[in-house]
Design an enzyme around this catalytic site. Structure first.
Site, PDB file in Angstrom:
ATOM      1  CG  HIS A 230      -1.928   0.735   1.138  1.00  0.00           C
ATOM      2  ND1 HIS A 230      -2.209   1.907   2.166  1.00  0.00           N
ATOM      3  CD2 HIS A 230      -3.095   0.920   0.376  1.00  0.00           C
ATOM      4  CE1 HIS A 230      -3.414   2.502   1.900  1.00  0.00           C
ATOM      5  NE2 HIS A 230      -3.884   2.056   0.691  1.00  0.00           N
ATOM      6  CE  LYS A 232      -1.243   4.953  -1.333  1.00  0.00           C
ATOM      7  NZ  LYS A 232      -1.756   4.250  -0.284  1.00  0.00           N
ATOM      8  CG  ASP A 237      18.486  12.220  -9.863  1.00  0.00           C
ATOM      9  OD1 ASP A 237      18.580  11.077 -10.535  1.00  0.00           O
ATOM     10  OD2 ASP A 237      18.382  13.359 -10.489  1.00  0.00           O
ATOM     11  CG  HIS A 407      -7.140   8.479   0.384  1.00  0.00           C
ATOM     12  ND1 HIS A 407      -5.958   8.509  -0.305  1.00  0.00           N
ATOM     13  CD2 HIS A 407      -7.882   7.263   0.243  1.00  0.00           C
ATOM     14  CE1 HIS A 407      -5.784   7.072  -0.491  1.00  0.00           C
ATOM     15  NE2 HIS A 407      -6.612   6.546  -0.123  1.00  0.00           N
ATOM     16  CE  LYS A 409      -3.892   6.783   2.580  1.00  0.00           C
ATOM     17  NZ  LYS A 409      -5.356   6.480   3.121  1.00  0.00           N
ATOM     18  CG  ASP A 414       0.854  17.425  22.836  1.00  0.00           C
ATOM     19  OD1 ASP A 414      -0.466  17.663  22.720  1.00  0.00           O
ATOM     20  OD2 ASP A 414       1.289  16.777  23.740  1.00  0.00           O
TER      21      ASP A 414
END
Length: 489
Positions: A230, A232, A237, A407, A409, A414
């Site tokens: 899952h 991404k 370079d 979508h 996450k 604090d």
């Protein structure tokens, strides 16, 4: 003939039923002996009992636990030994006070040390972080950096579709390969199931090394379909990296006006030493799909400090000894003293994380959670809603994002720590998927993420306990039933 078949069927049926009952009993015993969480065990037993035949197939395809078998053997890789050595050295530096950096010099909450111990997540300093909070910004930055590549491009995505934006990325990759740039691509075989064989043939003909992660093909389906990559990740370079929630598909840029509106997500672009941590994750996965170990120093160039951000890149999955990302989130929650703001598309937390959230709120911490009002997955939204009542009763503020599909996450606490990555707040991300998340220790970044959260909050509606309780009974029944299967979603 019909009479003979009827007699044969009637005689055979008891034996078939007996055989099925014995197989179900054996599977139930195996599930119990695996010593999983009681909630997950009960969920699978219910599936087996309520869905005869189909439930057995679900368990064979989705239910087997391969964490101990280590689908990907990371420990044998020299790169992983290097990370273990660096992590051990940094634990010593934490102990003697020589490891410096914003919010980690003394590691008062133990988060840094936890992530060093449970996943060898090396602490990196001198990083610069750029937030990409919409598809236009993300793809503009990605395409620009791809075009500027000189030596190598490494991409790893759960979903890669050959639509408008996918073709645009593909053409740039082909062009860079013609220029002599090394291009490597990993896509998840289930997430990118729409890609045809011709796509990979075209990429390889152009000099691009492209692989599917854990291909789902009979008879190997049973051991692979339940553990998906899952992540991404993009590394270019060794100087710039990307991590977050965006995949490669038009909907991540344009949304879906008919179903849920805009696509609201969060990605970050990183420059600095943390890029090498992203590279380590990618090359570990590359070793699995290609059986080629890349350890040349040119893939890990030394980076000059470009800012002062301190980052730990954390990977977890079936190849991990511990659910590292979940443990990190748990530690942030129990350590929060002022506020804790969470955005997640799917809210199906483990029992430990759920208990920690309620405990934090009851202790006076300002805990807020935003989930989408409309989702791309109907069952998971029902399941997410089943947790709202107990959140509200504990004092957690819950919001439904109105403007489109949320979508992102993310978590911020604090004014000290922020996280962004691929992991959702659910069982699958915590325990089964291969995930990657950035833990960022910086006040400026925390302020920026906090402001982004508050902006999303203003575009959301608050959920009030009296109104939530006073809903149609049928809605509550559907949500409660969906929750029974939350460990399996």
């Amino acid at each position: 003939m019909d009479l003979v078949n009827g007699i044969f069927s009637s005689q055979l049926l008891p034996y078939v039923l007996l055989g099925y009952a014995i197989s179900i009993l054996v599977v139930v015993i195996l599930i119990v002996l695996e010593n999983r969480s009681p909630l997950k065990t009960i969920s699978w037993v219910l599936v087996l009992l309520l869905l005869p035949g189909l439930g057995f197939l679900f368990y064979i395809f989705f239910g087997q636990n391969f964490r101990k078998e280590k689908i990907i053997a990371r420990k044998g890789m020299r790169n992983h030994h290097r990370l273990n050595y660096l992590a051990h050295s940094q634990i010593i530096q934490l102990t003697d006070g020589s490891l410096k950096g914003n919010n980690i010099a003394s590691d008062p909450t133990g988060i840094v040390r936890l992530l060093l111990n449970n996943s060898s997540s090396v602490v990196t300093s001198g990083n610069e972080v750029t937030f990409l909070n919409n598809g236009k910004a993300k793809f503009k930055a990605l395409l620009r950096e791809l075009e500027n590549a000189k030596r190598f491009i490494h991409l790893e995505y759960y979903i890669f579709e050959e639509d408008k934006i996918g073709k645009q990325v593909k053409e740039i990759l082909k062009e860079k390969a013609r220029e002599g740039v090394e291009v490597r691509l990993i896509v998840d075989d289930v997430g990118s199931w729409k890609l045809k064989r011709s796509f990979f043939d075209e990429m390889r003909s152009a000099g691009i090394q492209a692989y599917s992660f854990l291909q789902v093909r009979f008879p190997l389906l049973t051991s692979k379909v339940n553990y998906r990559n899952h992540r991404k990740i993009v590394v270019i370079d060794g100087r710039v990296g990307f991590i977050g929630g965006y995949n490669i598909a038009d909907r991540y840029k344009d949304g879906n006006p008919k179903n849920y509106g805009i696509w609201r997500d969060t990605h970050i672009m990183i420059r600095g030493n943390a890029v090498n941590s992203l590279q380590s994750i990618f090359l570990t996965d590359w070793y699995f799909v290609s059986q080629t170990e890349l350890t040349d120093a040119r893939y890990f160039p030394a980076a000059e400090p470009v800012s002062d951000k301190v980052i730990q890149i954390v990977a977890s999955g079936p190849d991990s000894d511990w659910p590292a990302i979940m443990m990190g989130i748990f530690q942030i929650i129990v350590s929060a003293r002022d506020y804790l703001y969470i955005a997640t598309p799917y809210f199906m937390p483990s029992e430990s994380v759920l208990f920690a959230l309620k405990t934090a709120a009851l202790s006076g911490v300002d805990v807020r959670i935003i989930i989408p009002k409309k989702s791309d997955a109907f069952i998971t939204l029902l399941c997410s809603k089943s947790y709202i009542k107990e959140m509200l009763e504990a004092g957690v503020q819950v919001y439904f994002y109105q403007k489109g599909f949320l979508h992102a996450k993310t978590l911020v606490a604090d004014d000290k720590i922020s996280i962004v990555g691929s992991a959702n707040m659910d069982f699958r991300s915590f325990e089964q998927n291969f995930e990657a998340t950035a833990f960022i220790y910086d006040k400026t970044v925390a302020h920026e993420m906090k402001e982004t959260f508050l902006k999303d909050q203003r575009e959301s509606e608050i959920v009030l306990l009296p109104e939530w309780i006073d809903r149609p009974y049928v809605e509550k029944v559907k949500e409660s039933f969906a929750r029974l299967f939350s460990p399996l979603l």
